[in-house]
Design a protein around this motif. Structure first.
Motif, PDB file in Angstrom:
ATOM      1  N   ALA A 164       0.853  -1.076   0.043  1.00 18.32           N
ATOM      2  CA  ALA A 164       0.241   0.123  -0.071  1.00 18.32           C
ATOM      3  C   ALA A 164       0.825   1.190   0.043  1.00 18.32           C
ATOM      4  N   GLN A 165       0.192   2.326   0.000  1.00 20.89           N
ATOM      5  CA  GLN A 165       1.130   3.779   0.157  1.00 20.89           C
ATOM      6  C   GLN A 165       1.877   3.812   1.061  1.00 20.89           C
ATOM      7  N   ASP A 166       1.623   3.178   2.235  1.00 17.42           N
ATOM      8  CA  ASP A 166       2.517   3.222   3.463  1.00 17.42           C
ATOM      9  C   ASP A 166       3.580   2.242   3.660  1.00 17.42           C
ATOM     10  N   GLY A 167       3.848   1.611   2.161  1.00 21.23           N
ATOM     11  CA  GLY A 167       4.844   0.680   2.158  1.00 21.23           C
ATOM     12  C   GLY A 167       4.985  -0.697   2.929  1.00 21.23           C
ATOM     13  N   LYS A 168       3.695  -0.778   3.200  1.00 21.83           N
ATOM     14  CA  LYS A 168       3.435  -2.345   3.945  1.00 21.83           C
ATOM     15  C   LYS A 168       2.214  -2.954   2.994  1.00 21.83           C
ATOM     16  N   TYR A 169       2.319  -4.348   3.435  1.00 25.59           N
ATOM     17  CA  TYR A 169       1.324  -4.838   2.820  1.00 25.59           C
ATOM     18  C   TYR A 169       0.520  -5.725   3.705  1.00 25.59           C
ATOM     19  N   TYR A 170      -0.873  -6.001   3.373  1.00 20.84           N
ATOM     20  CA  TYR A 170      -1.823  -6.492   4.181  1.00 20.84           C
ATOM     21  C   TYR A 170      -2.585  -7.909   3.963  1.00 20.84           C
ATOM     22  N   LEU A 171      -1.819  -8.284   3.027  1.00 20.38           N
ATOM     23  CA  LEU A 171      -2.236  -9.703   2.538  1.00 20.38           C
ATOM     24  C   LEU A 171      -0.948 -10.574   2.442  1.00 20.38           C
ATOM     25  N   LEU A 172      -0.956 -11.886   3.165  1.00 14.70           N
ATOM     26  CA  LEU A 172       0.098 -12.992   3.037  1.00 14.70           C
ATOM     27  C   LEU A 172      -0.357 -13.785   1.916  1.00 14.70           C
ATOM     28  N   PRO A 173       0.308 -13.719   0.961  1.00 17.99           N
ATOM     29  CA  PRO A 173      -0.088 -14.620  -0.188  1.00 17.99           C
ATOM     30  C   PRO A 173       0.523 -15.757  -0.194  1.00 17.99           C
ATOM     31  N   GLY A 174      -0.119 -16.794  -1.053  1.00 14.18           N
ATOM     32  CA  GLY A 174       0.676 -18.099  -1.164  1.00 14.18           C
ATOM     33  C   GLY A 174       1.837 -17.908  -2.171  1.00 14.18           C
ATOM     34  N   LEU A 175       2.866 -18.542  -1.707  1.00 17.29           N
ATOM     35  CA  LEU A 175       4.180 -18.566  -2.515  1.00 17.29           C
ATOM     36  C   LEU A 175       4.582 -19.722  -3.349  1.00 17.29           C
ATOM     37  N   HIS A 176       4.985 -19.458  -4.373  1.00 16.57           N
ATOM     38  CA  HIS A 176       5.135 -20.589  -5.634  1.00 16.57           C
ATOM     39  C   HIS A 176       6.890 -20.332  -5.781  1.00 16.57           C
ATOM     40  N   GLU A 177       7.369 -21.451  -5.902  1.00 15.05           N
ATOM     41  CA  GLU A 177       8.727 -21.360  -6.489  1.00 15.05           C
ATOM     42  C   GLU A 177       8.865 -21.001  -7.857  1.00 15.05           C
ATOM     43  N   ASN A 178       7.903 -21.400  -8.791  1.00 17.70           N
ATOM     44  CA  ASN A 178       7.798 -21.262 -10.082  1.00 17.70           C
ATOM     45  C   ASN A 178       6.911 -20.771 -10.752  1.00 17.70           C
ATOM     46  N   THR A 179       6.870 -19.989 -11.836  1.00 13.73           N
ATOM     47  CA  THR A 179       5.559 -19.756 -12.431  1.00 13.73           C
ATOM     48  C   THR A 179       4.762 -21.023 -12.825  1.00 13.73           C
ATOM     49  N   TRP A 180       3.375 -21.233 -12.834  1.00 15.49           N
ATOM     50  CA  TRP A 180       2.734 -22.367 -13.096  1.00 15.49           C
ATOM     51  C   TRP A 180       1.481 -21.883 -13.992  1.00 15.49           C
ATOM     52  N   GLN A 181       1.685 -22.524 -15.136  1.00 15.81           N
ATOM     53  CA  GLN A 181       0.749 -22.146 -16.296  1.00 15.81           C
ATOM     54  C   GLN A 181      -0.635 -23.236 -16.225  1.00 15.81           C
ATOM     55  N   ASP A 182      -1.448 -23.328 -15.773  1.00 16.54           N
ATOM     56  CA  ASP A 182      -2.261 -24.605 -15.711  1.00 16.54           C
ATOM     57  C   ASP A 182      -3.437 -24.522 -16.746  1.00 16.54           C
ATOM     58  N   TYR A 183      -3.964 -23.365 -16.994  1.00 13.83           N
ATOM     59  CA  TYR A 183      -5.093 -23.368 -18.107  1.00 13.83           C
ATOM     60  C   TYR A 183      -4.647 -23.195 -19.228  1.00 13.83           C
ATOM     61  N   SER A 184      -5.056 -24.090 -20.339  1.00 11.31           N
ATOM     62  CA  SER A 184      -5.038 -24.084 -21.642  1.00 11.31           C
ATOM     63  C   SER A 184      -6.423 -24.461 -22.443  1.00 11.31           C
ATOM     64  N   LEU A 185      -6.246 -25.158 -23.675  1.00  9.08           N
ATOM     65  CA  LEU A 185      -7.461 -25.788 -24.219  1.00  9.08           C
ATOM     66  C   LEU A 185      -7.256 -27.219 -24.301  1.00  9.08           C
ATOM     67  N   GLY A 186      -8.468 -27.880 -24.110  1.00  7.87           N
ATOM     68  CA  GLY A 186      -8.610 -29.382 -24.526  1.00  7.87           C
ATOM     69  C   GLY A 186      -8.637 -29.773 -25.720  1.00  7.87           C
ATOM     70  N   VAL A 187      -8.120 -30.446 -26.571  1.00  5.57           N
ATOM     71  CA  VAL A 187      -8.543 -30.755 -27.854  1.00  5.57           C
ATOM     72  C   VAL A 187      -8.570 -32.368 -28.072  1.00  5.57           C
ATOM     73  N   ARG A 188      -9.714 -32.826 -28.926  1.00  2.00           N
ATOM     74  CA  ARG A 188      -9.828 -34.186 -29.346  1.00  2.00           C
ATOM     75  C   ARG A 188      -8.702 -34.301 -30.120  1.00  2.00           C
ATOM     76  N   THR A 189      -7.837 -35.161 -29.603  1.00  2.00           N
ATOM     77  CA  THR A 189      -6.571 -35.682 -30.458  1.00  2.00           C
ATOM     78  C   THR A 189      -6.973 -36.770 -31.240  1.00  2.00           C
ATOM     79  N   ASP A 190      -7.874 -37.530 -31.147  1.00  2.00           N
ATOM     80  CA  ASP A 190      -8.171 -38.546 -32.018  1.00  2.00           C
ATOM     81  C   ASP A 190      -8.484 -37.845 -33.424  1.00  2.00           C
ATOM     82  N   VAL A 191      -9.349 -36.686 -33.296  1.00  2.00           N
ATOM     83  CA  VAL A 191      -9.820 -36.158 -34.519  1.00  2.00           C
ATOM     84  C   VAL A 191      -8.538 -35.586 -35.257  1.00  2.00           C
ATOM     85  N   MET A 192      -7.664 -34.987 -34.346  1.00  2.00           N
ATOM     86  CA  MET A 192      -6.235 -34.350 -34.950  1.00  2.00           C
ATOM     87  C   MET A 192      -5.632 -35.425 -35.672  1.00  2.00           C
TER      88      MET A 192
END
Length: 547
Positions: A164-192
């Protein structure tokens, strides 16, 4: 909803770096004014220690009751937690659909429990001025596991964005070692496979795939999507993952201010040329009948029915829905297979945004600071949410009962009688429903090894590809003061509504993209320029005051 690129492998800084975290202005008040608030706390509590209160303690907590695993007071999770920590949690259970509203009412009225999890930044900002929640950054010296991970994983730049403007933060977030991309598109691979199509590397490649599917099946829309209700692109996965690839903010991840590093200032996301390019891309899919125009308004159930009935071949997915929903949905189609696409790249190249290394987190109510057990509570939070032992417990449960082995040496296995996600799908017991573990209130964050422990080999392959991508820098801090926040709040709703409405019109062809400049003028008429002026003023002020 995790993260570090392998190109930016983080080093363990050691004790000196841990000290540096506190030296950045965080934790400096944590050793002061706490006399009479140490009842039940451990002396000499340090990283690696198992927390156990020196006397039985009860802490109140706000508990989101997930529709997929509704809250149960008799979950083994709670009994085992008390056994290990001497802490009993007194839960105020709230359905997920009502959680944000109920939390807001309770916090504003001063009736909130001591521990308030499942809060997404910047929701906490609404409660700063009233003093209803405490500046948690003042007390991180009480949290050795949290401090150690922030230092070792170099997360301080990410946390700066929470200040915040006072230089402090007010939320303890979950911490992750690495970037995690979960969401994408599911595709029918048999059709492909039947059409001789290869995996698309870019969004343009995906257009080619959809065109070939349409050519072979002219009576259907190859892509019919979900996760767009209520009907507004502001609640949309497809726009969000496109924005990841184009270098802006849209859909689920939309926010009005985007940091333009080249210009050295914030710009309005919904007016960026990259945003226009996303709309142009989707409009092309609509025009060529490659995407179902109902994708942006239909319910999830209808979208899934179309996929299950072979009326579409591509739909939004993540690791869990791929296994728990889509594969079950198409089981009746002979030979049908579905996989999650490696997220296609766009103009931003093989990159991912850095913000995803922090997750939703915990606010601490003002009344917690008045408790004689405050120090013990911070130690308890530190162990449960931020220690390797606490994360292992909250995610996987009880060794010898729900799992065996360790995640860090690869020997981890979920008990064959227990199922979670795509692991042991036919087991009689459910880790979440029957035991209360892997509950989103407690189980998030952690190392890449911890993250990978929840994945099938297929998902590990997906993650390995994502982890090759470069991580884009996080936005610099630009916290607003109370007057500024009140002012932009008056503008934000009308601006967001206009962006959402016109986004849908542009995509569906109800408004031609030749009117883009007129649309930008409309945003300016709704104070988008003034909004960014305030944002950039806040950025310059913070930089001057805090460096």
């Amino acid at each position: 909803m995790v993260q570090l690129t392998r190109r930016h492998l983080l080093t363990a800084f050691g004790a000196a770096a841990v000290t540096t975290v506190a030296g950045c202005g965080d934790g400096e008040e944590s050793t002061e004014g706490l006399d009479g608030k140490r009842a039940g706390a451990m002396d000499g509590f340090k990283a690696g220690d198992q927390f156990k209160a020196t006397e039985p303690i009860t802490f109140s907590i706000m508990m989101l009751s997930n529709q997929g695993y509704p809250y149960k007071a008799d979950w083994p999770f709670f009994a085992e937690l008390t056994k290990r920590t001497n802490v009993t949690l007194e839960s105020t259970a709230v359905p997920g659909s009502d959680y944000n509203q109920k939390r807001s009412v309770m916090v504003s009225a001063g009736d909130a429990p001591m521990i308030i999890p499942k809060t997404y930044h910047p929701d906490e900002e609404a409660f700063i001025a009233s003093g209803a929640v405490i500046p948690v950054s003042d007390y991180i010296d009480l949290m050795p596991h949290y401090k150690e991970k922030v230092a070792r994983w170099n997360l301080q730049p990410n946390l700066d964005g929470f200040k915040a403007q006072d230089g402090k933060y007010y939320l303890l977030p979950g911490l992750h070692e690495n970037t995690w991309q979960d969401y994408s598109l599911g595709v029918r691979t048999d059709v492909m496979e039947k059409l001789g199509l290869s995996q698309p590397q870019t969004w343009d490649d995906l257009t080619t795939v959809l065109r070939e599917m349409k050519k072979a099946h002219p009576d259907l829309y190859p892509l019919s999507d979900r996760w767009s209700t209520p009907p507004q692109p502001g609640a949309n996965n497809l726009l969000n993952i496109l924005a990841t690839s184009y270098g802006t903010h849209a859909g689920w991840g939309y926010r009005p201010a985007h940091w333009d590093a080249a210009a050295g200032k914030f710009v309005f996301s919904g007016a960026m040329d990259e945003y226009r390019q996303i709309l142009q891309y989707l409009n092309t899919l609509v025009t060529e009948k490659l995407i179902d125009p109902e994708s942006f308004t239909q319910t999830d159930d209808i979208a899934r029915q179309k996929f299950a009935n072979g009326k579409s071949f591509v739909i939004s997915a993540n690791a869990q829905t791929l296994v728990n929903e889509l594969r079950k949905d198409i089981a009746k189609i002979p030979g049908a297979k579905v996989s999650k696409l490696i997220l296609p790249t766009g103009p931003a190249g093989a990159t991912l945004p850095g913000e995803s290394r922090l997750e939703n987190g915990i606010m601490i109510s003002k009344k917690a600071l008045e408790s004689k057990n405050f120090v013990a509570m911070m130690q308890f939070i530190d162990w449960l949410w931020y220690s390797d032992g606490g994360l292992m417990f909250s995610k996987w449960g009880i060794e010898g009962q729900t799992y065996s082995g360790k995640v860090d040496d690869g020997s981890f296995t979920l008990d064959p009688g227990v199922k979670w996600g795509g692991l042991n799908p036919d087991a009689p017991k459910d880790l979440q429903v029957d035991y209360g573990f892997f509950n989103g209130v407690f189980a998030y964050g952690g190392s890449t090894a911890m993250l990978n422990s929840q994945f099938s080999e297929e998902e590990k392959t997906f993650q390995a590809e994502m982890n090759k991508r470069e991580i884009r820098p996080v936005d610099p801090p630009a916290p607003l003061n109370d007057v500024e926040r009140e002012q932009v709040t008056l503008w934000a709703s009308a601006l967001k509504d206009h962006v959402n409405q016109q986004t849908l019109r542009f995509i569906l062809g109800q408004r031609p993209l030749s009117e883009w400049d007129a649309y930008v003028k409309e945003l300016e008429g709704k104070n988008s320029t003034q909004y960014m002026d305030i944002q950039n003023k806040a950025y310059e002020r913070y930089k001057k005051e805090h460096g």
